[in-house]
Design an enzyme around this catalytic site. Structure first.
Site, PDB file in Angstrom:
ATOM      1  N   LYS A  76       5.166  -4.032  -8.471  1.00  0.00           N
ATOM      2  CA  LYS A  76       3.738  -4.093  -8.146  1.00  0.00           C
ATOM      3  C   LYS A  76       3.415  -3.633  -6.727  1.00  0.00           C
ATOM      4  CE  LYS A  76       1.771  -4.669 -10.991  1.00  0.00           C
ATOM      5  NZ  LYS A  76       1.590  -3.587 -12.040  1.00  0.00           N
ATOM      6  N   HIS A 123      13.460  -0.502  -9.179  1.00  0.00           N
ATOM      7  CA  HIS A 123      12.942  -1.638  -8.426  1.00  0.00           C
ATOM      8  C   HIS A 123      14.085  -2.354  -7.694  1.00  0.00           C
ATOM      9  CE1 HIS A 123       8.866  -1.420  -9.693  1.00  0.00           C
ATOM     10  NE2 HIS A 123       9.038  -1.826 -10.936  1.00  0.00           N
ATOM     11  N   THR A 127       3.853   3.206 -10.059  1.00  0.00           N
ATOM     12  CA  THR A 127       3.189   4.105 -11.008  1.00  0.00           C
ATOM     13  C   THR A 127       2.512   5.252 -10.264  1.00  0.00           C
ATOM     14  OG1 THR A 127       2.800   2.243 -12.509  1.00  0.00           O
ATOM     15  CG2 THR A 127       1.532   4.236 -12.902  1.00  0.00           C
ATOM     16  N   GLY A 151       3.127  -0.162  -6.252  1.00  0.00           N
ATOM     17  CA  GLY A 151       2.606   1.188  -6.385  1.00  0.00           C
ATOM     18  C   GLY A 151       3.555   2.189  -6.995  1.00  0.00           C
ATOM     19  N   ARG A 164       4.116  -2.728   0.173  1.00  0.00           N
ATOM     20  CA  ARG A 164       2.710  -3.117   0.087  1.00  0.00           C
ATOM     21  C   ARG A 164       2.530  -4.494   0.701  1.00  0.00           C
ATOM     22  NH1 ARG A 164      -0.489  -3.564  -5.744  1.00  0.00           N
ATOM     23  NH2 ARG A 164      -2.640  -3.466  -4.942  1.00  0.00           N
ATOM     24  N   ARG A 169      -4.882  -2.109 -12.839  1.00  0.00           N
ATOM     25  CA  ARG A 169      -5.870  -3.184 -12.734  1.00  0.00           C
ATOM     26  C   ARG A 169      -6.953  -2.773 -11.753  1.00  0.00           C
ATOM     27  NH1 ARG A 169      -6.925  -7.970  -9.995  1.00  0.00           N
ATOM     28  NH2 ARG A 169      -5.276  -7.528  -8.488  1.00  0.00           N
ATOM     29  N   SER A 207      -1.151  -9.028  -7.628  1.00  0.00           N
ATOM     30  CA  SER A 207      -0.943  -8.012  -8.655  1.00  0.00           C
ATOM     31  C   SER A 207       0.155  -8.442  -9.628  1.00  0.00           C
ATOM     32  CB  SER A 207      -0.572  -6.680  -8.002  1.00  0.00           C
ATOM     33  OG  SER A 207      -0.411  -5.673  -8.974  1.00  0.00           O
ATOM     34  N   TYR A 250       1.731   1.301   1.284  1.00  0.00           N
ATOM     35  CA  TYR A 250       0.657   1.499   0.310  1.00  0.00           C
ATOM     36  C   TYR A 250      -0.714   1.562   0.983  1.00  0.00           C
ATOM     37  CZ  TYR A 250      -2.093   0.620  -3.963  1.00  0.00           C
ATOM     38  OH  TYR A 250      -2.987   0.708  -4.997  1.00  0.00           O
TER      39      TYR A 250
END
Length: 276
Positions: free
Chosen positions: A21, A86, A25, A23, A108, A242, A116, A172
């Site tokens: 979570k 990850h 993607t 970033g 992030r 999201r 998130s 991020y």
């Protein structure tokens, strides 16, 4: 363990690394678009991002579960490979470091990461929804997927200082604030810098637009359907999108929670030079 023991890195591999979570993607979309722009222009009507979820364009090392889908699938990929994980630096296969492979790390703000992660976990088909306050306590104690986020960040931060030619450390928040600047930086690190002609023809802006959160979220391939990317746990494609906003934590965390996590992160990163 299977990945550590069986995966064979290649000198020209590039690894996209994030804690969950943070970033991944978005980073997959950007890296894929940048490195493949000579075959697929960002403005083309048949760009792969229009028909493929970003998660499926850059494979993970550890997913799907490698006892179900052998690493041989990664061996079949042509070089140079673009791969994601990850896993923290302590769990990466030794060959990644030994061969001096390029690593792009995206971190992030931990408060946004927690929010998130909590929302995402509650979307992926788990029967039990953990209350936010309980989840926050676990996160603050370092009980997170792939380990404490501060250790995850710190490992690649130190690596980026020691091996700046091989590790690009990104934030991020900073990328969201200045996407064009960071896309240029990413392209240069990936050894496919934008030419003056590309810059003058606004190719960088085209890449930024195609890979923007709003653009990706609006695509049918990302807003509908479900795929099992892990093994036994189908997830809706829309679960990966999201809000993507910086500072969304302020809409969910109490002042006390925010101060507590800030204090923990400050203590854990003290003296490293890494701050949020």
């Amino acid at each position: 363990m299977l990945v550590q023991e069986c995966f064979n890195a290649r000198p020209d591999d590039t690894f996209l690394v994030t804690s969950p979570k943070c970033g991944i993607t978005w980073l997959k979309a950007l890296a894929f678009t940048i490195t493949n722009r000579f075959r697929h222009a960002a403005t083309s009507d048949d760009h792969p991002l229009l028909t493929h979820h970003p998660q499926d364009l850059v494979p993970f090392l550890e997913m799907p579960y490698r006892q179900l889908q052998p690493l041989a699938d990664l061996e079949k990929l042509a070089s140079p490979r673009l791969l994601a994980t990850h896993m923290p630096i302590t769990l990466l296969p030794p060959s990644v470091s030994n061969l001096g492979c390029r690593v792009v790390y995206l971190c992030r703000n931990p408060k946004d990461v927690f929010v998130s992660l909590w929302h995402f976990t509650n979307k992926v088909g788990v029967d039990y929804t953990m209350p936010m306050d309980k989840a926050f306590e676990l996160f603050s104690d370092g009980l997170s997927p792939y380990g404490p986020i501060w250790e995850h960040n710190l490992g690649l931060w130190k690596k980026s200082i020691a091996e700046s030619d091989n590790v690009l450390f990104l934030k991020y928040d900073e990328m969201m604030a200045e996407p064009v600047k960071h896309v240029k930086m990413l392209a240069k690190f990936l050894c496919v810098p934008f030419t003056e002609e590309e810059v003058s023809h606004r190719v960088v802006g085209d890449v930024v637009h195609l890979c923007s959160f709003d653009k990706l979220k609006s695509m049918p391939i990302n807003s509908s359907g479900a795929i099992d990317r892990i093994g036994g746990l189908p997830m809706e494609n829309s679960a990966y999108f999201r809000t993507g906003k910086v500072g969304d934590w302020a809409n969910h965390l109490t002042e006390e929670m925010a101060k507590k996590l800030d204090a923990i992160i400050e203590e854990k990163l003290r003296g490293s030079g890494l701050i949020f």
